[in-house]
Design a protein around this motif. Sequence first.
Motif, PDB file in Angstrom:
ATOM      1  N   ALA A 169      -0.976 -43.420 -11.598  1.00 21.45           N
ATOM      2  CA  ALA A 169      -0.116 -44.124 -10.838  1.00 21.45           C
ATOM      3  C   ALA A 169       0.744 -43.530 -10.135  1.00 21.45           C
ATOM      4  CB  ALA A 169       0.716 -44.943 -11.389  1.00 21.45           C
ATOM      5  N   ARG A 170       1.313 -42.157 -10.585  1.00 27.83           N
ATOM      6  CA  ARG A 170       2.092 -41.258  -9.582  1.00 27.83           C
ATOM      7  C   ARG A 170       1.364 -40.979  -8.426  1.00 27.83           C
ATOM      8  NH1 ARG A 170       3.079 -35.892 -11.600  1.00 27.83           N
ATOM      9  NH2 ARG A 170       0.674 -35.272 -11.643  1.00 27.83           N
ATOM     10  N   GLY A 171       0.223 -41.036  -8.612  1.00 28.16           N
ATOM     11  CA  GLY A 171      -1.229 -40.250  -7.014  1.00 28.16           C
ATOM     12  C   GLY A 171      -1.005 -42.078  -6.121  1.00 28.16           C
ATOM     13  N   LEU A 172      -0.303 -43.230  -6.473  1.00 25.79           N
ATOM     14  CA  LEU A 172      -0.824 -44.100  -6.457  1.00 25.79           C
ATOM     15  C   LEU A 172       0.643 -44.303  -5.299  1.00 25.79           C
ATOM     16  CD1 LEU A 172      -3.191 -46.848  -8.048  1.00 25.79           C
ATOM     17  CD2 LEU A 172      -3.342 -45.272  -6.080  1.00 25.79           C
ATOM     18  N   ALA A 173       2.008 -44.218  -5.803  1.00 27.83           N
ATOM     19  CA  ALA A 173       2.820 -44.767  -5.377  1.00 27.83           C
ATOM     20  C   ALA A 173       3.348 -44.260  -3.936  1.00 27.83           C
ATOM     21  CB  ALA A 173       3.792 -43.642  -6.288  1.00 27.83           C
ATOM     22  N   LEU A 174       2.809 -44.195  -3.575  1.00 25.21           N
ATOM     23  CA  LEU A 174       3.182 -43.803  -1.912  1.00 25.21           C
ATOM     24  C   LEU A 174       2.027 -44.385  -0.988  1.00 25.21           C
ATOM     25  CD1 LEU A 174       3.851 -39.835  -1.182  1.00 25.21           C
ATOM     26  CD2 LEU A 174       5.433 -41.789  -1.274  1.00 25.21           C
ATOM     27  N   ARG A 175       1.116 -45.286  -2.164  1.00 22.11           N
ATOM     28  CA  ARG A 175       0.392 -45.418  -1.089  1.00 22.11           C
ATOM     29  C   ARG A 175      -0.642 -44.849  -0.353  1.00 22.11           C
ATOM     30  NH1 ARG A 175       1.302 -48.949  -4.394  1.00 22.11           N
ATOM     31  NH2 ARG A 175       1.928 -51.763  -3.669  1.00 22.11           N
ATOM     32  N   PRO A 176      -1.044 -43.746  -0.782  1.00 22.54           N
ATOM     33  CA  PRO A 176      -2.385 -42.538   0.044  1.00 22.54           C
ATOM     34  C   PRO A 176      -3.584 -43.785   0.895  1.00 22.54           C
ATOM     35  CG  PRO A 176      -2.422 -43.273  -2.230  1.00 22.54           C
ATOM     36  CD  PRO A 176      -0.994 -43.698  -2.244  1.00 22.54           C
ATOM     37  N   GLU A 177      -4.438 -43.055   1.403  1.00 24.46           N
ATOM     38  CA  GLU A 177      -6.073 -43.272   2.000  1.00 24.46           C
ATOM     39  C   GLU A 177      -6.781 -42.803   1.723  1.00 24.46           C
ATOM     40  OE1 GLU A 177      -5.866 -44.210   6.064  1.00 24.46           O
ATOM     41  OE2 GLU A 177      -3.571 -43.571   6.214  1.00 24.46           O
ATOM     42  N   VAL A 178      -6.462 -41.475   0.961  1.00 24.15           N
ATOM     43  CA  VAL A 178      -7.223 -40.629   0.344  1.00 24.15           C
ATOM     44  C   VAL A 178      -6.257 -39.854  -1.242  1.00 24.15           C
ATOM     45  CG1 VAL A 178      -8.403 -38.214   0.836  1.00 24.15           C
ATOM     46  CG2 VAL A 178      -7.927 -39.747   2.713  1.00 24.15           C
ATOM     47  N   ILE A 179      -7.083 -40.172  -2.026  1.00 23.64           N
ATOM     48  CA  ILE A 179      -7.060 -39.274  -3.424  1.00 23.64           C
ATOM     49  C   ILE A 179      -7.698 -38.128  -2.946  1.00 23.64           C
ATOM     50  CG2 ILE A 179      -7.039 -39.719  -6.122  1.00 23.64           C
ATOM     51  CD1 ILE A 179      -5.779 -41.646  -5.451  1.00 23.64           C
ATOM     52  N   VAL A 180      -7.740 -36.740  -3.685  1.00 26.88           N
ATOM     53  CA  VAL A 180      -7.929 -35.811  -4.689  1.00 26.88           C
ATOM     54  C   VAL A 180      -7.910 -35.916  -5.682  1.00 26.88           C
ATOM     55  CG1 VAL A 180      -8.556 -33.623  -4.372  1.00 26.88           C
ATOM     56  CG2 VAL A 180      -8.062 -34.239  -2.188  1.00 26.88           C
ATOM     57  N   ALA A 181      -9.517 -36.054  -6.442  1.00 29.02           N
ATOM     58  CA  ALA A 181      -9.285 -36.245  -8.435  1.00 29.02           C
ATOM     59  C   ALA A 181     -10.396 -34.718  -8.625  1.00 29.02           C
ATOM     60  CB  ALA A 181     -10.107 -37.418  -8.841  1.00 29.02           C
ATOM     61  N   ASP A 182      -9.580 -33.154  -9.583  1.00 28.05           N
ATOM     62  CA  ASP A 182     -10.368 -33.043  -9.975  1.00 28.05           C
ATOM     63  C   ASP A 182     -10.069 -32.748 -10.826  1.00 28.05           C
ATOM     64  OD1 ASP A 182     -11.213 -29.783 -10.505  1.00 28.05           O
ATOM     65  OD2 ASP A 182      -8.963 -28.881  -9.549  1.00 28.05           O
ATOM     66  N   GLU A 183     -11.310 -33.138 -11.699  1.00 28.31           N
ATOM     67  CA  GLU A 183     -11.364 -33.337 -12.590  1.00 28.31           C
ATOM     68  C   GLU A 183     -11.178 -34.355 -14.163  1.00 28.31           C
ATOM     69  OE1 GLU A 183     -13.953 -30.429 -14.508  1.00 28.31           O
ATOM     70  OE2 GLU A 183     -14.343 -28.885 -13.122  1.00 28.31           O
ATOM     71  N   PRO A 184     -10.552 -34.962 -13.685  1.00 24.25           N
ATOM     72  CA  PRO A 184      -9.660 -36.446 -14.123  1.00 24.25           C
ATOM     73  C   PRO A 184     -10.111 -35.830 -15.208  1.00 24.25           C
ATOM     74  CG  PRO A 184     -11.374 -37.540 -11.924  1.00 24.25           C
ATOM     75  CD  PRO A 184     -11.196 -35.956 -11.890  1.00 24.25           C
ATOM     76  N   VAL A 185     -11.546 -36.734 -15.572  1.00 21.60           N
ATOM     77  CA  VAL A 185     -12.063 -36.909 -16.978  1.00 21.60           C
ATOM     78  C   VAL A 185     -12.814 -35.676 -17.660  1.00 21.60           C
ATOM     79  CG1 VAL A 185     -12.327 -39.525 -16.522  1.00 21.60           C
ATOM     80  CG2 VAL A 185     -13.859 -37.720 -16.226  1.00 21.60           C
ATOM     81  N   SER A 186     -12.294 -34.960 -17.606  1.00 18.23           N
ATOM     82  CA  SER A 186     -12.997 -33.671 -18.493  1.00 18.23           C
ATOM     83  C   SER A 186     -12.932 -33.275 -19.690  1.00 18.23           C
ATOM     84  CB  SER A 186     -13.074 -32.050 -17.831  1.00 18.23           C
ATOM     85  OG  SER A 186     -12.018 -32.002 -17.394  1.00 18.23           O
TER      86      SER A 186
END
Length: 342
Positions: A169-186
């Motif tokens: 949710a914090r990553g989506l706050a600014l309505r970005p176009e690219v999200i870099v997910a660094d091992e988000p579920v490990s």
Amino acid sequence: MAEPILEVGGLVRHYPLTRGVLFRKQVGVVRAVDGVDFTLGRGETLGIVGESGCGKSTVARMLVHLERPTAGAIRFKGEDVVRLSGRALKAVRRNIQMVFQDPYTSLNPRMTVGDIIGEPYEIHPEAAPKGDRRRRVRELLDVVGLNPEHINRYPHQFSGGQRQRIGIARGLALRPEVIVADEPVSALDVSVQAQVINLMERLQGEFGLSYVFIAHDLSIVRHISDRVGVMYLGRIVETGRDSEIYDRPRHPYTQALLSAVPVPDPEAREHRQRIILSGDVPSPANVPSGCRFRTRCWKARERCATEEPLPAAVPAGARSTTGTAAHLAACHFPDDHMDGVT
């Protein structure tokens, strides 16, 4: 052909090795990232896989400008982010956000969920009027599947999967176009991993996001990715569409990684070829000459020690929907078969 939204060329990150106390002298470098090239199309998910220490997370930090590259270019919509500073860099960073690996240490334990998700609005006040931020935060909590009424709770009051949803949710706050997910579920349980992955897929469609998804779990990467890049010792050794990488791997390292993936079918498991690599991963401070995988490769020949292989199209001339070569392998002797493997 969709124009790539993110282009990375010749990306390098070296850390100096020094000796001495009063008079420090550089005696070498750690080649954490040593020439990485890839493109990311609009609305596409690029998965990056590899062993621990291969440079995946360093690439992620450079993409969001948490670390500055030693050399190379990171072009967002054709503009080189590496050369930007001040307001221009701040504007670009708003469009490239990151989801971190650990869903607890990436959140400030002294801040409420509402303050954590709303903090980007303090840095980019133009993204939301001050009187409207509380409502925006509640909407984001609802979007990621959390109760908006929990806006005043603290991170320790949530489970690991819920905390990762807060990070998203914090990553989506600014309505970005690219999200870099660094091992988000490990760091999550298997059942929770599936929930978070499904959430990210849904959000990608709703918000038109492009993902750089970094992981070491090949099954998760295959599920979410459109294309996959395989990293070894600071470089990407093979790239291609997910079906090409998983069904027709060309680089020996990719073949070895896939042979280690657990198979749920006992009969298929008995007849599969298992590749056991010899030796350890070389130190990034002392990279082998020529092909950096040759010290562990069963196909290595004299040419591999003297000549560094360049990525070559497999098959030649094939193109993907993003305009990049469909299947590239940096190997002198790419082969679908695993000759010599027992």
